[in-house]
Design an enzyme around this catalytic site. Structure first.
Site, PDB file in Angstrom:
ATOM      1  N   ASP A   7       0.881  -1.165   0.000  1.00  0.00           N
ATOM      2  CA  ASP A   7       0.000   0.000   0.000  1.00  0.00           C
ATOM      3  C   ASP A   7       0.920   1.217   0.000  1.00  0.00           C
ATOM      4  O   ASP A   7       1.412   1.627   1.044  1.00  0.00           O
ATOM      5  CB  ASP A   7      -0.902  -0.007   1.239  1.00  0.00           C
ATOM      6  N   GLU A  66      -1.707  -1.487  -5.054  1.00  0.00           N
ATOM      7  CA  GLU A  66      -2.909  -0.727  -5.392  1.00  0.00           C
ATOM      8  C   GLU A  66      -2.649   0.153  -6.614  1.00  0.00           C
ATOM      9  O   GLU A  66      -1.596   0.768  -6.730  1.00  0.00           O
ATOM     10  CB  GLU A  66      -3.304   0.143  -4.200  1.00  0.00           C
ATOM     11  N   ASP A 138      -2.513   0.922   7.464  1.00  0.00           N
ATOM     12  CA  ASP A 138      -1.752   0.778   6.219  1.00  0.00           C
ATOM     13  C   ASP A 138      -1.291  -0.663   6.008  1.00  0.00           C
ATOM     14  O   ASP A 138      -1.274  -1.164   4.884  1.00  0.00           O
ATOM     15  CB  ASP A 138      -0.557   1.735   6.210  1.00  0.00           C
TER      16      ASP A 138
END
Length: 178
Positions: A7, A66, A138
Site C-alpha cells: 500500500d 494498489e 496501512d
C-alpha cells in the site's frame, strides 16, 4: 508461495506478506515503511530500500499493489504515484511479477463492499488471516491487497476484471491445483 502486498505512500508505505502454499492464506508479516526524509529523492530512496528489505527478508514470488486513483489534490496524487512507481521498480528489479488492483476492487474482494471503510477492511483482514488483533491501517490495506491477488488468482471469487500484470511467467503458483 509467498505474496507481498504493498500500500504505497509518501509518508507510510504499508506492506503485508502472506503464505499461499495451502488452500487458505496464512499471515507471515506486516508493517509500515516509515518515510522520514525531507527531499523527494530521499523519500523515494527510503521507499525503495524498505521494499527491498521486505523482499530480502521474506522472498516473495509475486507482488500486488494498489492502482493509482484520482485525487482532488494533484500534488498528493503525484507523490503517491512516485512512491508506487518506486515500489514497482524495486519489485521488478528483484524479479517479481507485479499485479495491480483498484482500491474499490480490493475492498469488494476483502469485505464484499467496494465502498468499505478502513475499519471494515481491518476487521475482515483480521478475520480472514485469524489475527489476534487489528493490524495497523496501512498494513491491513497491504494485507488486503495481497489477499485480493490470492483470491483473484485462485478463482475463489468470480470478479470480472482481471489484474494487470507488468510481466508474465510461464509457470506460477496459480497453475497449482490441489
Amino acid at each position: 508461495m509467498i505474496l507481498l502486498g504493498i500500500d504505497p505512500g509518501s509518508r507510510l508505505t504499508g506492506f503485508g506478506v502472506i503464505d499461499v502454499s495451502s488452500v487458505t492464506p496464512r499471515y507471515v508479516a506486516s508493517g509500515c515503511i516509515r518515510i522520514n526524509a525531507t527531499t523527494l529523492a530521499q523519500k523515494l530512496a527510503q521507499v525503495y530500500a524498505g521494499v527491498a528489505e521486505v523482499i530480502a527478508q521474506h522472498a516473495p514470488g509475486e507482488m500486488a499493489i494498489e492502482q493509482v486513483f484520482m485525487s482532488k489534490n494533484a500534488d498528493s496524487a503525484l507523490k503517491l504515484g512516485q512512491a508506487r512507481g518506486t515500489a514497482i521498480v524495486c519489485a521488478a528489479n528483484h524479479g517479481l511479477d507485479v499485479h495491480e488492483y483498484a482500491a474499490r476492487r480490493i475492498k469488494q474482494v476483502v469485505t464484499g463492499n467496494g465502498g468499505a471503510d478502513k475499519t471494515q477492511v481491518q476487521h475482515m483482514v483480521q478475520s480472514t488471516l485469524r489475527l489476534s488483533g487489528l493490524p495497523q491501517a496501512d498494513a491491513a490495506d497491504a494485507l488486503a491487497i495481497a489477499l485480493t491477488h490470492f483470491f483473484t488468482c485462485r478463482g475463489a471469487l468470480a470478479i470480472p476484471t482481471p489484474a494487470r500484470s507488468t510481466r508474465q511467467r510461464s509457470s506460477s503458483w496459480r497453475d497449482y491445483r490441489p
